[in-house]
Write an enzyme that holds these catalytic residues in place. Structure first.
Site, PDB file in Angstrom:
ATOM      1  N   LYS A 130     -31.819  -2.628 122.171  1.00 12.78           N
ATOM      2  CA  LYS A 130     -32.293  -2.205 120.848  1.00 12.78           C
ATOM      3  C   LYS A 130     -33.790  -2.428 120.711  1.00 12.78           C
ATOM      4  CE  LYS A 130     -32.927  -4.279 116.878  1.00 12.78           C
ATOM      5  NZ  LYS A 130     -32.772  -5.162 115.708  1.00 12.78           N
ATOM      6  N   ASP A 149     -29.141   0.069 116.143  1.00 14.52           N
ATOM      7  CA  ASP A 149     -28.862  -1.240 115.562  1.00 14.52           C
ATOM      8  C   ASP A 149     -27.533  -1.140 114.820  1.00 14.52           C
ATOM      9  OD1 ASP A 149     -29.376   0.108 113.196  1.00 14.52           O
ATOM     10  OD2 ASP A 149     -30.570  -1.523 112.339  1.00 14.52           O
TER      11      ASP A 149
END
Length: 230
Positions: A130, A149
């Site tokens: 991420k 996310d």
């Protein structure tokens, strides 16, 4: 699962692009804008942002960058000093160790600069996919990455675009199912929408600009509309 209609994706993404106008942007996006896409600040702010509210991330990042605006000065700070500056972000002691170790790695292995590849970014302490994807998108203007996310993971499943159990699975599925032109914008649009409308529980579906193409997968209760301002 059934084949995803590219026109539905196009309609949803265009709708979200219009709908987020005027909404508060995610903290790391704002930091990237203010710092002119400085990859170092994007990297550190994203590390701090994990499981932390945006207002807390923004304030902690500002304190830390004011004290140490680059990798060399940040690496020179003792871990307790970093921890004090970034408190109360979640897991601030662990993140303080990661921040110092990352800055030292940048100095030792990358000449003080943030590397611009996924493989190199993943060698940095506390950096997962991420964080690496967001650094590549915001710090290096990559058009070939998707940052996933918890908001992107949740909303992608809620829209029926994917049927996945983890953000990592969602990322790989989205590469196959979403046209590449939208990849760098997915995080901005879905995170902003997830923070304001498509919440984890009781999403405000009656206020949703893309409700017409959303099957509301997994939604069991809808939230009340926000009271009019004024």
């Amino acid at each position: 699962m059934t084949r995803l209609n590219p026109r539905d994706v196009e309609w949803v993404m265009r709708g979200m692009a219009r709908a987020i106008t005027g909404l508060e942007l995610p903290a790391v996006e704002k930091i990237a804008e203010e710092a002119r896409e400085d990859a170092f600040r994007v990297l550190i702010a994203t590390v701090l942002s994990a499981r932390t509210q945006d207002a807390t991330t923004a304030a902690a990042s500002e304190r830390l960058f004011r004290k140490a605006p680059d990798a060399r000065r940040m690496a020179a700070l003792p871990v307790p000093a970093i921890a004090k500056l970034i408190y109360p972000v979640s897991f601030y002691r662990t993140k303080a160790r990661h921040v110092k170790a990352t800055c030292r790695a940048l100095l030792w292995r990358f000449g003080g600069r943030v590397p611009g590849t996924m493989d190199e970014l993943l060698t940095l302490p506390g950096v997962g996919r991420k964080t690496a994807n967001l650094v590549l998108i915001l710090g290096f203007k990559s058009l070939r990455n998707i940052c996933v996310d918890i908001h992107v993971h949740r909303i992608s499943n809620r829209l029926g675009w994917v049927r996945t159990k983890t953000p990592e699975q969602t990322e790989q599925a989205l590469y196959e199912r979403v046209p590449a032109r939208w990849w760098p914008y997915l995080n901005l649009y879905l995170v902003t929408w997830g923070q304001h409308v498509c919440r984890p529980t009781h999403p405000r579906c009656t206020e949703c600009a893309v409700a017409g193409r959303c099957p509301r997968v997994g939604v069991t209760a809808v939230g009340k509309p926000r009271a009019p301002r004024g």
